[in-house]
Scaffold this motif. Structure first.
Motif, short mmCIF file in Angstrom:
data_model
loop_
_atom_site.label_atom_id
_atom_site.label_comp_id
_atom_site.label_asym_id
_atom_site.label_seq_id
_atom_site.Cartn_x
_atom_site.Cartn_y
_atom_site.Cartn_z
N PRO A 147 37.29 -65.34 -17.83
CA PRO A 147 38.45 -65.02 -18.67
C PRO A 147 39.22 -63.80 -18.16
CG PRO A 147 36.57 -65.56 -20.06
CD PRO A 147 36.07 -65.49 -18.63
N ALA A 148 38.52 -62.78 -17.70
CA ALA A 148 39.19 -61.58 -17.19
C ALA A 148 40.02 -61.91 -15.94
CB ALA A 148 38.18 -60.48 -16.89
N GLN A 149 39.49 -62.76 -15.07
CA GLN A 149 40.24 -63.13 -13.87
C GLN A 149 41.49 -63.95 -14.22
OE1 GLN A 149 36.78 -64.94 -11.90
NE2 GLN A 149 37.30 -63.67 -10.11
N VAL A 150 41.37 -64.86 -15.18
CA VAL A 150 42.53 -65.64 -15.61
C VAL A 150 43.61 -64.70 -16.15
CG1 VAL A 150 43.40 -67.40 -17.21
CG2 VAL A 150 41.19 -67.73 -16.07
N ARG A 151 43.21 -63.74 -16.98
CA ARG A 151 44.18 -62.79 -17.55
C ARG A 151 44.86 -61.99 -16.44
NH1 ARG A 151 46.85 -63.69 -21.11
NH2 ARG A 151 48.42 -63.10 -19.66
N GLU A 156 49.55 -60.78 -13.11
CA GLU A 156 50.17 -60.58 -11.80
C GLU A 156 51.34 -61.54 -11.60
OE1 GLU A 156 47.31 -60.64 -8.56
OE2 GLU A 156 45.86 -59.57 -9.79
N LEU A 157 51.18 -62.79 -12.00
CA LEU A 157 52.27 -63.76 -11.87
C LEU A 157 53.44 -63.38 -12.77
CD1 LEU A 157 50.19 -67.05 -11.62
CD2 LEU A 157 51.45 -65.91 -9.78
N ALA A 181 51.22 -72.14 -16.35
CA ALA A 181 50.17 -72.42 -17.33
C ALA A 181 48.80 -72.19 -16.71
CB ALA A 181 50.27 -73.86 -17.82
N ALA A 182 47.89 -71.73 -17.52
CA ALA A 182 46.47 -71.65 -17.14
C ALA A 182 45.72 -72.35 -18.27
CB ALA A 182 46.02 -70.21 -17.02
N LEU A 183 45.09 -73.46 -17.95
CA LEU A 183 44.44 -74.28 -18.96
C LEU A 183 42.96 -74.41 -18.64
CD1 LEU A 183 47.18 -77.07 -19.07
CD2 LEU A 183 46.94 -75.09 -20.59
N PRO A 184 42.13 -73.56 -19.24
CA PRO A 184 40.69 -73.64 -18.97
C PRO A 184 40.13 -74.99 -19.38
CG PRO A 184 41.24 -71.59 -20.08
CD PRO A 184 42.46 -72.45 -20.13
N LYS A 185 39.24 -75.51 -18.56
CA LYS A 185 38.54 -76.75 -18.89
C LYS A 185 37.62 -76.47 -20.07
CE LYS A 185 39.75 -79.34 -15.28
NZ LYS A 185 40.50 -80.55 -15.42
N PRO A 186 37.33 -77.46 -20.90
CA PRO A 186 36.35 -77.23 -21.97
C PRO A 186 35.03 -76.73 -21.37
CG PRO A 186 37.47 -79.32 -22.29
CD PRO A 186 37.88 -78.81 -20.93
N SER A 187 34.36 -75.84 -22.06
CA SER A 187 33.16 -75.20 -21.51
C SER A 187 32.10 -76.21 -21.11
CB SER A 187 32.59 -74.19 -22.50
OG SER A 187 32.32 -74.80 -23.74
#
Length: 193
Positions: A147-151, A156-157, A181-187
């Protein structure tokens, strides 16, 4: 270089007010095209002036648009957006089910709008110059991030996009719809040890 971009992080009330088909379109027009009257907006959006006026007042009460003074405009009321960009975090509305539902509505609206814009581009791309034909495009990447890397990636973008949004247009420039968009896959699908 253009002025600094103004930004609003939407409150629960603002996001609830904005989650309406005509209101989101009104705000988008004011942000993209600049100040306008209810009559001008009604013509542009193929609606009636009464509905446009009502929804502009709703946006104003939420602090998203303001009436702009124009000398010599008589009884015409000019409206402008108070910000260039808006954002929200889902967790801000954890205790507000209506605002949380508004987030889902707004994000669904954005996805549908993206599909509409992409289809319009695909159908008209053959009529574009070679320079523009080779410009538009869609990319997708599958990343494994915390999550921290996605943020950090999104932040940055955002900085890069904002730098381009503030830049003076070069010759031959035209408006470009840019979606990110950043769409995390379901866990259950994507856990990495």
């Amino acid at each position: 270089m253009a002025d600094e971009l103004s930004h609003v992080h939407l409150t629960g009330r603002q996001i609830r007010v904005l989650a309406h088909p005509l209101r989101i379109r009104l705000l988008a027009r004011l942000r993209g095209d600049g100040p306008a009257t209810a009559t001008q907006l009604a013509d542009t959006l193929s609606t009636n002036t009464g509905a446009t006026s009502y929804h502009l007042r709703q946006l104003a009460e939420a602090g998203l648009v303001v009436e702009e003074e124009r000398p010599g405009s008589g009884r015409q009321r000019w409206w402008r957006a108070v910000h260039d960009m808006s954002s929200w975090q889902r967790s801000d509305y954890a205790d507000d089910p209506d605002a949380a539902a508004a987030v889902v509505w707004l994000e669904t609206f954005q996805v549908n709008r993206f599909v509409e814009l992409a289809e319009t581009w695909q159908h008209g791309v053959s009529r574009e110059s070679a320079a523009w034909r080779d410009t538009g495009g869609i990319s997708d990447y599958l990343l494994t991030l915390s999550p921290a890397q996605v943020r950090r990636l999104l932040d940055e973008l955002d900085e890069v996009v904002e730098r381009y949004a503030r830049a003076d247009p070069e010759p031959g420039a035209r408006r470009v719809d840019f979606y990110m968009a950043a769409l995390p896959k379901p866990s259950s699908e994507s856990e990495v040890s």
